[in-house]
Design an enzyme around this catalytic site. Structure first.
Site, PDB file in Angstrom:
ATOM      1  N   GLU A  22      -3.306   8.259   1.690  1.00  0.00           N
ATOM      2  CA  GLU A  22      -2.079   7.776   2.336  1.00  0.00           C
ATOM      3  C   GLU A  22      -1.718   8.831   3.360  1.00  0.00           C
ATOM      4  O   GLU A  22      -1.336   9.946   3.019  1.00  0.00           O
ATOM      5  CB  GLU A  22      -0.970   7.588   1.300  1.00  0.00           C
ATOM      6  CG  GLU A  22       0.249   6.872   1.871  1.00  0.00           C
ATOM      7  CD  GLU A  22       1.381   7.816   2.210  1.00  0.00           C
ATOM      8  OE1 GLU A  22       1.623   8.019   3.424  1.00  0.00           O
ATOM      9  OE2 GLU A  22       2.010   8.346   1.290  1.00  0.00           O
ATOM     10  N   CYS A  29       7.226  10.050   4.953  1.00  0.00           N
ATOM     11  CA  CYS A  29       6.116   9.437   5.693  1.00  0.00           C
ATOM     12  C   CYS A  29       6.423   8.010   6.104  1.00  0.00           C
ATOM     13  O   CYS A  29       5.841   7.496   7.062  1.00  0.00           O
ATOM     14  CB  CYS A  29       4.844   9.482   4.854  1.00  0.00           C
ATOM     15  SG  CYS A  29       4.995   8.689   3.234  1.00  0.00           S
TER      16      CYS A  29
END
Length: 486
Positions: free
Chosen positions: A254, A288
């Site tokens: 990720e 994020c």
């Protein structure tokens, strides 16, 4: 001052080399701990401990037995949650929850949900015909993948580490965790919770250090690690992929993003403002999934900018133990140098600084901290580095759009595809636009609303693979087909 050691085979272990590095408070720049840096010897010891534990009691337990232990881990996190907050930043009064009201529940759930999920997952089975008419039965069984290298980030250290460790352990694996050098204590503290909950020695191991020529590189180069899960920058993800290719080890990545928020004129303005304030400024912009690009339909552009400005200026910057503060520092002086460089770049590129754009004046005892102002810009070209590169700070650029098609094109214009947030009261439009956004996660009239049973991950340069629910099960296990001739 704390001395932070590795956690290997159920014991706190120092580095044979004697190498240590500073753990620094982002609020005031003071050294709050000394951290042992792992060499190859410590990483190898952690991997060997994990491999041995696979062959021990942990590997022989039933799913239900492991689930019972992991429930105790979840309860242990709750019991010591104040210590976890203190581990992240001394004096911290709030969870590192990116503005979520449920505080520590997600960290507990990362163990409880995945432990319970495995108790209710059915295996596949198929009958087949054979030439002799007797037939055969095929059935699938899942086995732990083995030793998992977990490389977790600093921005939400407990949440994102347990998001990986929880399902990995629930599936019967053993792990070696390399937490960020910025937030080392969280991982070691979790080791104490694991031990108290009855997790056997070697199932959960922690090594501290940096990336290249340190613990991170030594872990990704180790030949006896079966798979890696990583959250962090795209460039680091590429490095891990190259290392994992030797030995054909699997990876779940990720990675970075430059996520877009899309605000249509028919939105509920109150919800859109509240949601965008969170997605741009929560955790000092160090999320994020945050939206550093915000596209607003032209009829409401001026009103939206004015209200977001007011909201940003209402944020109270302050130290962790200030009960009124809701905006803290960046994690360290490294981003404290990076983020203001983009603030200056925006000015150089002709941006209108709506608010912020600098470093706030802080009291003398906080002057050494990693403080920056929440910042909003308008007026930048689409190819400005401020618009195209992930800053990972409390800032966003707001740009008007004139049609649904233009908004989709702008949102999809970058090589990232992690997340997006759409604000509209038109249900058909919401489905239509969400289906065309090139991102792994699209929220409609919400942001950072997570169900652990759903897929999580990015597309394009924002990641490979999915975790969450059965997707975690697929990554953390090997599926074996057994064919029995009847």
């Amino acid at each position: 001052m704390k001395e932070i050691k590795h956690f290997i085979s159920g014991e706190l272990v120092g580095s044979a080399s004697g190498k240590l590095f500073d753990n620094v408070s982002p609020a005031n720049g003071q050294v709050i701990g000394r951290v042992h840096e792992a060499g190859r010897a410590e990483v190898d010891a952690a991997v060997r401990a994990a491999r041995a534990a696979l062959k021990g009691p942990w590997g022989k337990m039933t799913v239900a037995e492991r689930a019972e232990i992991l429930h105790r881990v979840a309860d242990g996190i709750t019991a010591r949650f104040g210590e976890f907050l203190e581990a992240r930043m001394p004096g911290h009064r709030q969870a590192e929850v990116a503005g979520q009201p449920h505080r520590h529940s997600a960290r507990r759930a990362n163990f409880k949900v995945f432990a319970d999920l495995l108790k209710n997952v059915a295996n596949e089975a198929f009958e087949m015909a054979t030439p002799d008419g007797a037939g055969a039965l095929n059935y699938g069984v899942r086995r732990p993948k083995g030793v998992i290298g977990v490389i977790s980030p600093w921005n939400l250290p407990l949440l994102l580490m347990t998001w990986k460790v929880g399902p990995a352990l629930a599936c019967g694996n053993c792990v070696v965790v390399k937490p960020s050098e910025e937030t080392p204590l969280t991982a070691t503290l979790l080791g104490e919770v694991m031990q108290a909950a009855g997790v056997p020695a070697g199932v959960y191991n922690v090594v501290h250090g940096f990336g290249g020529d340190s613990a991170g590189a030594f872990l990704t180069e180790h030949p006896d690690v079966d798979a890696y899960t990583f959250t962090g920058e795209t460039g680091t993800g590429e490095t891990i992929m190259r290392a994992a290719a030797k030995g054909v080890r699997q990876v779940s990545l990720e990675l970075g993003g430059k996520n877009a928020g899309i605000v249509f004129a028919d939105c509920d303005m109150d919800k859109a403002i509240e949601g965008t304030l969170r997605s741009a400024f929560a955790n000092c912009g160090q999320v994020c999934l945050g939206t550093e690009r915000v596209y607003v339909e032209r009829p409401i552009f001026d009103a939206f900018v004015a209200r977001l400005k007011a909201g940003a200026e209402a944020l109270k910057i302050g130290e962790p133990n200030d009960p009124e503060a809701n905006f803290g520092p960046l994690i360290s002086h490294k981003p404290r140098e990076k983020v203001p460089s983009y603030y200056q770049q925006a000015v150089d590129d002709g941006a209108t600084v709506v608010t912020g754009g600098g470093v706030p004046e802080m009291p003398a005892h906080l002057a050494g901290g990693a403080w920056v102002q929440p910042t909003i810009w308008t007026g930048l070209a689409d190819d400005s580095a401020v618009v195209t590169e992930e800053i990972f700070g409390p800032c966003c650029h707001i740009r008007p759009f004139d049609s649904e098609e233009e908004a989709i094109e702008l949102a999809n214009s970058l090589p990232y595809g992690l997340a997006s947030a759409i604000w509209t009261e038109n249900v058909r439009r919401a489905h239509r636009v969400a289906g065309q956004i090139e991102a792994g996660i699209v929220w409609v009239n919400s942001w950072f609303l997570r169900d652990l049973r759903t897929a999580f991950g990015g597309s394009k340069q924002s990641g490979i693979g999915r975790e969450g629910g059965v997707h975690s099960l697929e990554f953390y296990t090997e599926l074996k087909n057994i064919c029995v001739k009847l």
